[in-house]
Scaffold this active site. Sequence first.
Site, PDB file in Angstrom:
ATOM      1  N   THR A 140       0.901  -1.467  -0.199  1.00  0.00           N
ATOM      2  CA  THR A 140      -0.163   0.402   0.084  1.00  0.00           C
ATOM      3  C   THR A 140       0.653   1.491  -0.347  1.00  0.00           C
ATOM      4  O   THR A 140       0.632   2.157  -0.523  1.00  0.00           O
ATOM      5  CB  THR A 140      -1.127  -0.390   1.266  1.00  0.00           C
ATOM      6  OG1 THR A 140      -1.742  -0.908   0.816  1.00  0.00           O
ATOM      7  CG2 THR A 140      -1.805   1.104   1.429  1.00  0.00           C
ATOM      8  N   SER A 165       1.890  -7.412  -0.895  1.00  0.00           N
ATOM      9  CA  SER A 165       2.480  -8.441  -0.416  1.00  0.00           C
ATOM     10  C   SER A 165       1.596  -9.457  -0.312  1.00  0.00           C
ATOM     11  O   SER A 165       2.290 -10.886   0.301  1.00  0.00           O
ATOM     12  CB  SER A 165       2.334  -7.889   0.879  1.00  0.00           C
ATOM     13  OG  SER A 165       1.774  -7.750   1.793  1.00  0.00           O
ATOM     14  N   THR A 180       1.802  -4.521   4.364  1.00  0.00           N
ATOM     15  CA  THR A 180       1.541  -4.832   5.770  1.00  0.00           C
ATOM     16  C   THR A 180       1.335  -6.195   6.036  1.00  0.00           C
ATOM     17  O   THR A 180       1.690  -7.286   6.537  1.00  0.00           O
ATOM     18  CB  THR A 180       0.886  -3.842   6.591  1.00  0.00           C
ATOM     19  OG1 THR A 180      -0.239  -3.685   5.810  1.00  0.00           O
ATOM     20  CG2 THR A 180       1.562  -2.410   6.384  1.00  0.00           C
ATOM     21  N   ASP A 181       0.234  -6.903   4.486  1.00  0.00           N
ATOM     22  CA  ASP A 181       0.307  -7.927   5.688  1.00  0.00           C
ATOM     23  C   ASP A 181       0.807  -9.656   5.494  1.00  0.00           C
ATOM     24  O   ASP A 181       0.321 -10.502   5.770  1.00  0.00           O
ATOM     25  CB  ASP A 181      -1.229  -8.543   4.257  1.00  0.00           C
ATOM     26  CG  ASP A 181      -2.388  -7.737   3.702  1.00  0.00           C
ATOM     27  OD1 ASP A 181      -2.998  -7.109   4.287  1.00  0.00           O
ATOM     28  OD2 ASP A 181      -2.844  -8.018   2.181  1.00  0.00           O
TER      29      ASP A 181
HETATM   30  N1  LIG Z   1      -1.250  -2.007   3.936  1.00  0.00           N
HETATM   31  C1  LIG Z   1      -1.042  -2.348   2.929  1.00  0.00           C
HETATM   32  O1  LIG Z   1       0.568  -2.853   2.469  1.00  0.00           O
HETATM   33  C2  LIG Z   1      -2.025  -4.000   2.178  1.00  0.00           C
HETATM   34  C3  LIG Z   1      -1.929  -4.571   1.416  1.00  0.00           C
HETATM   35  N2  LIG Z   1      -2.589  -5.517   1.372  1.00  0.00           N
HETATM   36  C4  LIG Z   1      -0.404  -5.767   1.074  1.00  0.00           C
HETATM   37  O2  LIG Z   1       0.101  -6.002   1.436  1.00  0.00           O
HETATM   38  O3  LIG Z   1       0.330  -5.536  -0.019  1.00  0.00           O
END
Ligand SMILES: NC(=O)C[C@H](N)C(=O)O
Length: 328
Positions: A22, A60, A91-92
Amino acid sequence: MPSDATPPARAPRLALIHTGGTIASRPSPDGRGLTPQTPPTLPGLEQVQVTEAQPFSLPSPHMTPGHMGQLAALIRELAPTHDGVVVTHGTDTLEETAFALHLMLDVKVPVVLTGSMRHAEEISWDGPANLLDAAHVALHPHSPGRGPLVVIGGDIFDARTVTKIHTTAVDAFGGYPGPIGRIDREGHTPRLHYFAMPEPRATYHPTHLRARVEILYAYAGWTGEGYAEAAERADGLVIAALGTGNLPAELLPLIQGTEKPVVIATRTHAGPVLPVYGYAGGGATLVEAGAIPASFLNAHKARLLLLILLGQGLTREQIQTVFERDEF
Ligand SMILES: NC(=O)C[C@H](N)C(=O)O
């Protein structure tokens, strides 16, 4: 030049590696939703010499152990000529990449992972502050020797215990027992505190990251559906078991009949796996049947440790020793 002249201090050198997430995402022009597009720009660090790299740009959930290995190789290449490394990441699965790097990297300079929960076109875009915090942490003299760190919302976490605890909140990371440090800013000056001293840690050098390790998730009423198939096709299993590492009675004979390593983690969010219960399927009976308790690692981190140890060619007994002695 007078002999006591001190050469000007050289600018700190930071390697900034972008991998997507993200923190690099925006709404896609075709209206499909958010997709990684442009990596974030590091704000307000004029005196720092920054080298940027982007080995891939992925959401991710698309990260694999292969990408983690690629990232580890790139960090090994950049570390000797830099004072710190920052990795931007979705973050995932950020905690999985952080832990894989923790297990495989023995570079001297700090490696700090960060991401964001809001994208660049949202009002509460948290990317720039997280990136700046991560850069300060990576270049701070108290950061080396702690293994890869995760910095989000001013909290500094170690890779072993950090976990994503919220799907949307900006303070999306936590884990037991919590942050190992904190970074804040007084005006433009970073104020960083660690709450403990660095600890020694073991690192591993797998020759491949292709071992197949599957995770099974326990629930009330599970009679082992999916177990036999997973045990047949995988090189090792991790079970996100109940409480201190207990399972329904039907799983005991299945585990007794498995030669491959079976690691017992817990689906409970904090605390160790301890073989204390002696009823059929209780943790003590699973260990008696040859299962390996995951200590305090969650199932997805236990999976990475098992995958890395299998990739290094360790036997079941050697793998058991690593988990038993917390050599991670
Ligand atoms: N906040 C994020 O980065 C979530 C995103 N779906 C990822 O992990 O790429």
